[in-house]
Design an enzyme around this catalytic site. Sequence first.
Site, short mmCIF file in Angstrom:
data_model
loop_
_atom_site.label_atom_id
_atom_site.label_comp_id
_atom_site.label_asym_id
_atom_site.label_seq_id
_atom_site.Cartn_x
_atom_site.Cartn_y
_atom_site.Cartn_z
N GLY A 247 0.79 -1.21 0.00
CA GLY A 247 0.00 0.00 0.00
C GLY A 247 0.82 1.26 0.00
O GLY A 247 1.57 1.50 -0.91
N SER A 248 0.67 2.11 1.04
CA SER A 248 1.46 3.34 1.16
C SER A 248 0.73 4.34 2.01
O SER A 248 -0.49 4.30 2.17
CB SER A 248 1.78 3.99 -0.18
OG SER A 248 2.44 3.10 -1.03
N ASN A 249 1.50 5.30 2.53
CA ASN A 249 0.97 6.54 3.09
C ASN A 249 1.61 7.69 2.31
O ASN A 249 2.75 7.59 1.87
CB ASN A 249 1.37 6.73 4.55
CG ASN A 249 1.00 5.57 5.44
OD1 ASN A 249 -0.15 5.18 5.52
ND2 ASN A 249 2.00 5.02 6.12
#
Length: 812
Positions: A247-249
Amino acid sequence: MRTRPRRLLVAAVALLTATAALPAAAAERQDRQDRQEQLSHGGMSAVVRYTEYGIPHIVAGDYKSLGFGTGWAQAADQVCTLADGFVTVRGERARFFGPDAATDFSLSSAATNLSSDLYFRGVRRARTVQKLLAEPAPRGPSRQVKDLIGGFAAGYNAWLKQNPITDPACKGAAWVRSVTALDVAARFYAIAVLGGQGGAVDDITSAQPPTGSAARAKGTAGTATGPDAEALIRAVRERTAESADMGSNAVAFRGDTTADGRGLLLGNPHYPWHGGRRFWQAQQTIPGELNVAGASLLGSPTISIGYNAHMAWSHTVSTGVPFNLHRLTLDPADPTVYVVDGKRHRMTKRTVTVAVKDGAPVTRTQWWTRYGPVVASTDSELPLPWTSTTAYALNDPNASNMRFADTSLDFGKARGTADVLASLTRHQGLPWVNTIAADSSGHSLYTQSQVLPRITNDLAARCSTDLGKATYPAAGLAVLDGSRGDCAPGSDGDAVQSGIFGPARMPTLRDAPYAENSNDSAWLANADRPLTGYERVFGNIGTQRSMRTRGAIADVAAMAERGGLTVRDLERQQFVNRVPAGDLAAADVAKACAALPGGTATGSDGKAVDVTEACPVLAAWDRTADAGSRGALLFDRFWRKLSAKVPSAQRWKVPFSAADPVRTPNTLNTDAPGFATALADAVAELRAAGIALDSRLGEHQVVVRNGQRIPVPGGAEGLGVWNKVEPVWDQARGGYSEVTTGSSHIQAVGWDGSRCPVARTLLTYSQSSNPNSPHFSDQTRLFSGEKWVTARFCEKDILASPALKIVHVRER
């Protein structure tokens, strides 16, 4: 490889940069002369300056040479991983590694090498990539991108020709060979279709028309009810969960929240630590044309996530469902003929032959329709049958998308967030990610501008099959009636290709005080300015957010409210390592633990476990996942077990409320069946592994590099930690002994009014996969110590590097 003294580099760079300082007419004459001299000296060449941690700064006179230098430098660090990927997209895994071995899932979901080869050989046989390359821009790639691709292949080949391979993963291997521009482009294609065809490879390659009793069967597993809607919904949600793992932020701050009125960006992508989807750091410069730094996905000649003197951007995996299904109505006399508006259409038969190691070649047939490939399976990710009357075809609009590289290239040239949006409008090339950006003028941006099938809620209402009526509202997967021509996805007037949404339909948030995404939908990119009104295929609205999203929004909203932010604040946020699940639940767990009769709980095996030692450990835990945190490991193991035993709806006393989405649900239900069992199991597990309940997290959450244990900070998805890592539990080896995915190429970027961005970066798993490289684990040790690399963007900073090494690379 030849190193040169620094004074010669200055001269070389001066030649490359001289054009930018000349008047327009003189610059044009100089440019023509430079190109002629380059050709007369044997073609492509570049100057590669290495600074600390093996980060290359590549300078070239044109796009072909820039691609050449990039391909050369990537090969120097990652030749084995790159070569493995090229074997994949050429459809030669079974030939070299055997048909039944598992892939590493970097470039598709194929479970075996044979399945992978059948798919990618089929793509080659159909000349899919060649046709996309031939499309005129902007529908197809620009001349600059084609030059980058061709140059990359040449640079990779030049490195192979000029250097010995020292990486034991492929030293002396027959499968490490020169590549073509088509191989490089095919890798781009594989990345583009990961969310669609690439995620259904086994279902494409195994789909066969029914015969005999199978032809007479209807539905799934001999039933007459059709495919299992709940199973399909679970399959799509599992894909979403897997995307969250990768995913990621990212967060962008507007200028009025910062100390100097300029924007700030923190990008924290969570990507695989091993294999072909790793990032690789570089700076790319064509004087007067392009100057961008950041990270590229392996095999890519463009910067995928990065920054320049004016703008910075990052990506997060989005919630948009980048494919849909069409239910085909078949001719009862021939299951390879389908009917649309009363007319019969014969499926296209794609016969593929794959070479197999130590065996005879394998020939299989795939079946394709006007909508895309037929997918069929009863027990895999897409549980769909092919009967005598019904089959399902997968529509993946990214199978017509070779625009990712141009989108990224234009990002690298952008002078602000407006240019980012302009690139997305022009190319529409991002397949499965959101974009978050900030610029030196103080603007912030979030946009879910991606390639999605144009499935409107109205189309789904008119054309959904019974299966689609369940899957679309629940998971965003449309299953449309393929027997009706008016049920195909429509087209927007501003869309670059038919069948997709145009830019005007994309959820976009401009100039909010903060714009953040942690892999939930666009709804709460800013909790005070929620985005609504988009179609369900983009994602949901008004539903419970993940623990990571809740923690991230709470953190960045407080930062924006506090104001006066600097790059240093971004650095602190990356490594705050706050555990939102711990903040919500640890005190209640400790209290309930202390109240257990006799200080015991019964484990899953029926045995009583003394948990009294765990209670004060949980009470004293600092609620972080720092490497030095005591109690973090105990809570982590408990929380995983509780989450597996107790559904979310039963886990909390206060349920989710769309009116308070960041703070709900809350208040742990310690009376839920399974609570005490989860606690007993966690305590028993750690004791069985010889791990003290109050041990430091970094003693048992590590990676091993060249025989040395390196502590790893951070926590898993379920804990909600911004600095996410997904470690591998190995009780026999005393805890977590490797990381599969998590924080990867991290960048904290701002500006101070000069021409040099203020940037801190970190590539958590380091630049090279080669254990013999000095850059195999150097940044991993920085990550362990929560330290950063001070980026060197401007010439004065590059040339001042104490680690400077200069390499002139050219064709020979």
